[in-house]
Design a protein around this motif. Structure first.
Motif, PDB file in Angstrom:
ATOM      1  N   LEU A 153       0.338  -1.192   0.146  1.00  0.00           N
ATOM      2  CA  LEU A 153      -0.268   0.128   0.038  1.00  0.00           C
ATOM      3  C   LEU A 153       0.651   1.372  -0.219  1.00  0.00           C
ATOM      4  N   ASP A 154       1.700   1.024   0.708  1.00  0.00           N
ATOM      5  CA  ASP A 154       2.738   2.704   0.711  1.00  0.00           C
ATOM      6  C   ASP A 154       3.489   2.355  -0.681  1.00  0.00           C
ATOM      7  N   LEU A 155       3.510   1.598  -1.077  1.00  0.00           N
ATOM      8  CA  LEU A 155       4.505   1.669  -2.468  1.00  0.00           C
ATOM      9  C   LEU A 155       3.516   2.093  -3.320  1.00  0.00           C
ATOM     10  N   LEU A 156       2.271   1.464  -3.530  1.00  0.00           N
ATOM     11  CA  LEU A 156       0.983   2.194  -4.932  1.00  0.00           C
ATOM     12  C   LEU A 156       1.212   3.521  -4.329  1.00  0.00           C
ATOM     13  N   TRP A 157       0.738   3.809  -2.710  1.00  0.00           N
ATOM     14  CA  TRP A 157       0.109   5.230  -2.629  1.00  0.00           C
ATOM     15  C   TRP A 157       1.648   6.175  -3.016  1.00  0.00           C
ATOM     16  N   ALA A 158       2.924   5.871  -2.964  1.00  0.00           N
ATOM     17  CA  ALA A 158       4.019   6.588  -3.263  1.00  0.00           C
ATOM     18  C   ALA A 158       3.840   6.684  -4.854  1.00  0.00           C
ATOM     19  N   MET A 159       3.749   5.974  -5.773  1.00  0.00           N
ATOM     20  CA  MET A 159       3.348   5.725  -7.528  1.00  0.00           C
ATOM     21  C   MET A 159       2.292   6.870  -7.362  1.00  0.00           C
ATOM     22  N   SER A 160       1.513   6.106  -6.655  1.00  0.00           N
ATOM     23  CA  SER A 160       0.076   7.410  -7.163  1.00  0.00           C
ATOM     24  C   SER A 160       0.239   8.610  -6.738  1.00  0.00           C
ATOM     25  N   ASP A 161       1.227   8.771  -5.803  1.00  0.00           N
ATOM     26  CA  ASP A 161       1.438  10.604  -5.514  1.00  0.00           C
ATOM     27  C   ASP A 161       2.121  10.795  -5.879  1.00  0.00           C
ATOM     28  N   PHE A 162       3.348  10.176  -6.389  1.00  0.00           N
ATOM     29  CA  PHE A 162       4.519  11.122  -7.925  1.00  0.00           C
ATOM     30  C   PHE A 162       3.347  11.136  -9.057  1.00  0.00           C
ATOM     31  N   LEU A 163       2.947  10.333  -9.521  1.00  0.00           N
ATOM     32  CA  LEU A 163       2.129  10.017 -10.755  1.00  0.00           C
ATOM     33  C   LEU A 163       1.178  11.175 -10.961  1.00  0.00           C
ATOM     34  N   TRP A 164       0.886  10.806  -9.333  1.00  0.00           N
ATOM     35  CA  TRP A 164      -0.918  12.730  -9.641  1.00  0.00           C
ATOM     36  C   TRP A 164      -0.333  13.791  -9.147  1.00  0.00           C
ATOM     37  N   GLY A 165       1.158  14.132  -9.226  1.00  0.00           N
ATOM     38  CA  GLY A 165       1.604  15.118  -8.595  1.00  0.00           C
ATOM     39  C   GLY A 165       1.316  16.752  -9.051  1.00  0.00           C
ATOM     40  N   THR A 166       2.081  17.011  -8.729  1.00  0.00           N
ATOM     41  CA  THR A 166       1.569  18.428  -8.781  1.00  0.00           C
ATOM     42  C   THR A 166       1.818  18.191 -11.135  1.00  0.00           C
ATOM     43  N   PRO A 167       2.965  18.181 -11.785  1.00  0.00           N
ATOM     44  CA  PRO A 167       3.300  18.135 -13.432  1.00  0.00           C
ATOM     45  C   PRO A 167       1.674  17.347 -13.983  1.00  0.00           C
ATOM     46  N   MET A 168       1.591  15.897 -13.015  1.00  0.00           N
ATOM     47  CA  MET A 168       0.079  15.638 -13.820  1.00  0.00           C
ATOM     48  C   MET A 168      -0.737  16.193 -13.908  1.00  0.00           C
ATOM     49  N   THR A 169      -1.415  17.098 -12.988  1.00  0.00           N
ATOM     50  CA  THR A 169      -2.279  18.513 -12.756  1.00  0.00           C
ATOM     51  C   THR A 169      -1.875  18.859 -13.831  1.00  0.00           C
ATOM     52  N   TRP A 217      -7.908   1.670  -4.553  1.00  0.00           N
ATOM     53  CA  TRP A 217      -8.183   2.800  -5.032  1.00  0.00           C
ATOM     54  C   TRP A 217      -6.371   3.339  -5.690  1.00  0.00           C
ATOM     55  N   ALA A 218      -5.471   2.744  -4.561  1.00  0.00           N
ATOM     56  CA  ALA A 218      -4.095   3.604  -5.390  1.00  0.00           C
ATOM     57  C   ALA A 218      -3.419   2.533  -6.200  1.00  0.00           C
ATOM     58  N   PHE A 219      -3.710   1.685  -6.517  1.00  0.00           N
ATOM     59  CA  PHE A 219      -3.644   0.745  -8.211  1.00  0.00           C
ATOM     60  C   PHE A 219      -4.012   1.091  -8.970  1.00  0.00           C
ATOM     61  N   THR A 220      -5.797   1.526  -8.552  1.00  0.00           N
ATOM     62  CA  THR A 220      -6.686   2.429  -9.819  1.00  0.00           C
ATOM     63  C   THR A 220      -6.006   3.865 -10.181  1.00  0.00           C
ATOM     64  N   ASP A 221      -5.905   4.437  -9.068  1.00  0.00           N
ATOM     65  CA  ASP A 221      -4.968   5.690  -9.523  1.00  0.00           C
ATOM     66  C   ASP A 221      -3.793   5.040 -10.672  1.00  0.00           C
ATOM     67  N   VAL A 222      -2.738   4.401 -10.360  1.00  0.00           N
ATOM     68  CA  VAL A 222      -1.698   4.061 -11.206  1.00  0.00           C
ATOM     69  C   VAL A 222      -1.389   3.687 -12.213  1.00  0.00           C
ATOM     70  N   LEU A 223      -2.859   2.734 -12.722  1.00  0.00           N
ATOM     71  CA  LEU A 223      -3.394   2.487 -13.449  1.00  0.00           C
ATOM     72  C   LEU A 223      -3.546   3.906 -14.626  1.00  0.00           C
ATOM     73  N   SER A 224      -4.839   4.081 -14.159  1.00  0.00           N
ATOM     74  CA  SER A 224      -5.181   5.137 -14.643  1.00  0.00           C
ATOM     75  C   SER A 224      -3.588   6.656 -14.825  1.00  0.00           C
ATOM     76  N   ALA A 225      -3.898   6.812 -14.251  1.00  0.00           N
ATOM     77  CA  ALA A 225      -2.393   7.545 -14.982  1.00  0.00           C
ATOM     78  C   ALA A 225      -1.808   7.445 -15.678  1.00  0.00           C
ATOM     79  N   MET A 226      -1.292   6.152 -15.817  1.00  0.00           N
ATOM     80  CA  MET A 226      -0.264   5.316 -16.858  1.00  0.00           C
ATOM     81  C   MET A 226      -1.643   5.810 -18.212  1.00  0.00           C
ATOM     82  N   TYR A 227      -2.546   5.166 -18.130  1.00  0.00           N
ATOM     83  CA  TYR A 227      -3.484   5.401 -18.873  1.00  0.00           C
ATOM     84  C   TYR A 227      -3.550   6.931 -19.763  1.00  0.00           C
ATOM     85  N   VAL A 228      -3.561   7.912 -19.252  1.00  0.00           N
ATOM     86  CA  VAL A 228      -3.762   9.028 -19.117  1.00  0.00           C
ATOM     87  C   VAL A 228      -2.422   9.154 -20.306  1.00  0.00           C
ATOM     88  N   ILE A 229      -1.505   9.092 -19.470  1.00  0.00           N
ATOM     89  CA  ILE A 229      -0.025   9.024 -19.869  1.00  0.00           C
ATOM     90  C   ILE A 229       0.006   9.274 -21.767  1.00  0.00           C
TER      91      ILE A 229
END
Length: 473
Positions: free
Chosen positions: A5-21, A417-429
């Protein structure tokens, strides 16, 4: 599990950080300007070409009506994302997250339109194994960009990992049905699994036929129930709206059991959950609308307006206001999934509200799983081509597709939700790369429709079909 969970949240926070927004919001703004704000200001036209044509077959070539294709797309959008997604947005980002949901929705109309145009533009017809028009990210990657090796890798990635987001759906179903009826989770999962499997086994025609009945009916019923809550608490609605706007730009302090949220949290969770809810930028629009019958790709893109408006501006707002005005996110701080929305309706309607929400979540999750299957299966179709192998692998894939939803329904909602966020971020990119790479073709089609096609139709002429460059079969 905690380390994962910590790993997925870290990835999610990175992918959905300010640059992605910034990139997602900036892309939506750029496209909105390039489209001359047509997906915001041409409301009458878009309404006439979407909701006003719900029961018409559509013109041009395709496998299903434009409305049926849109309902298949809305099975992914109008669903648990509007219920669980909004609940987690409010609990993690505060009420201000809803403001950024609205912003991402308004700008996302143009992004979703681009996906639909790409899906129509680069679709192909499988005549040997399926007799169906289809497209997905891999078809665009090969036919539009010429990246053949990358398109195969992408297809394999999507059909392997895509089904794992379904665990979010079944977790919402089991928690809500248990909250309302004390139904054992295993019973709920078996029921959802069997009925989903029977539906997807019927292929596109059965999926589209069921979606164009189930999705609009359940969406309208849910909206009416939510509006009933707003009427009951009408004196609190202005304060709730004010809180949403105010906390979008300033930190919200902890209240009761609510831990508080920063403005950055509001933006991060509002945009992420908004995209998960309306799918603008994820590429799902490419898949669902490729099969639609239409005389021009840009006409079908009107659903870019219709889907996002109904999903984010209407349904998500109803959910958010219900949670906020009933104070559920403060009084029940330990609940972050769809169960929180169920509790909010119970606060308003008593046990009857809990029963309704449990049923609504079940149906929404059911349609979302089916819509997700259609999307993921197109990657299988791409990987095996229009061959006998495609026909043989589809039934096998149905079994694999249902496995994560049935086996991992009892994982923590935060992990799912953390896993879903990571996958969604990759699809968005990936989708944003497509849009920027083919932006000239997208704008050419857009201008062709509004500057040539529509004026000729309005003058009583029969316009020539839009011309395309050669697409590799």
């Amino acid at each position: 599990m905690e380390s994962l969970l910590d790993l997925l949240w870290a990835m999610s926070d990175f992918l959905w950080g300010t640059p992605m927004t910034v990139v997602v919001g900036g892309t939506g703004l750029y496209l909105t300007i390039k489209f001359r704000f047509y997906y915001m200001k041409k409301i009458k036209f878009h309404f006439k070409n979407t909701f006003a044509k719900m029961f018409k077959g559509g013109d041009g070539e395709g496998s299903v009506s434009g409305f049926a294709a849109a309902c298949t797309a809305m099975a992914n959008t109008i669903g648990v994302g509007n219920i669980s997604g909004v609940a987690t947005a409010v609990t993690m980002g505060g009420p201000g997250a809803i403001f950024w949901m609205w912003v991402s929705g308004l700008l996302g109309m143009s992004t979703k339109a681009c996906e639909i145009i790409l899906g129509q533009r680069y679709r192909v017809k499988y005549e040997k194994s399926m007799d169906e028009y289809l497209c997905d990210r891999s078809f665009v990657m090969k036919n539009a960009l010429g990246w053949k090796a990358g398109s195969v890798i992408l297809a394999v990635f999507v059909f392997i990992f895509g089904p794992w987001t379904n665990a979010v759906q079944t977790e919402s179903v089991t928690s809500s049905l248990y909250e309302a009826f004390q139904i054992p989770p295993i019973v709920s999962v078996v029921f959802v699994g069997l009925t989903c499997f029977l539906t997807i086994a019927g292929g596109l025609k059965r999926i589209a036929r069921i979606m164009e009945r189930a999705v609009p009916f359940m969406a309208m019923l849910y909206i009416l129930a939510g509006l009933g809550v707003l009427v009951m608490y009408i004196d609190q609605v202005p304060a709730a709206l004010s809180l949403i706007v105010k906390s979008a730009f300033t930190p919200m302090a902890g209240v009761g059991g609510f831990a508080g949220a920063t403005a950055r949290d509001a933006v991060r969770y509002g945009v992420a959950r908004g995209i998960y809810s309306n799918d603008a930028g994820t590429g799902y629009g490419i898949v669902a609308h490729a099969a639609a019958k239409t005389d021009h790709p840009v006409r079908q893109s009107s659903w870019g307006w219709g889907e996002v408006f109904l999903d984010t501006i209407v349904v998500c707002s109803v959910t958010a206001l219900t949670i906020i005005i009933t104070n559920s996110y403060i009084d029940f701080p330990d609940i972050t999934s769809g169960q929180l929305t169920t509790i909010a309706f119970k606060v308003a309607y008593g046990n009857l509200g809990g029963y309704f929400m449990a049923i609504a979540i079940t149906i929404f999750a059911w349609t979302t799983i089916i819509g997700m299957y259609y999307s993921c299966s197109k990657s299988v179709n791409y990987a095996f081509g229009d061959t006998a192998w495609n026909k043989k692998m589809t039934p096998i894939y149905m079994i694999y597709f249902m496995f994560p939803a049935l086996a991992f329904y009892d994982l923590e909602a935060d992990l799912l939700w953390a896993f879903t966020d990571v996958l969604s971020a990759m699809y968005v990119i990936i989708t944003l790369v497509f849009i920027y790479a083919k932006r000239k073709e997208i704008f050419r089609l857009f201008n062709d429709f509004w500057d040539r096609f529509v004026p000729e139709l309005e003058a009583g002429k029969t316009p020539e079909p839009v011309s395309y460059e050669t697409i590799e079969k």
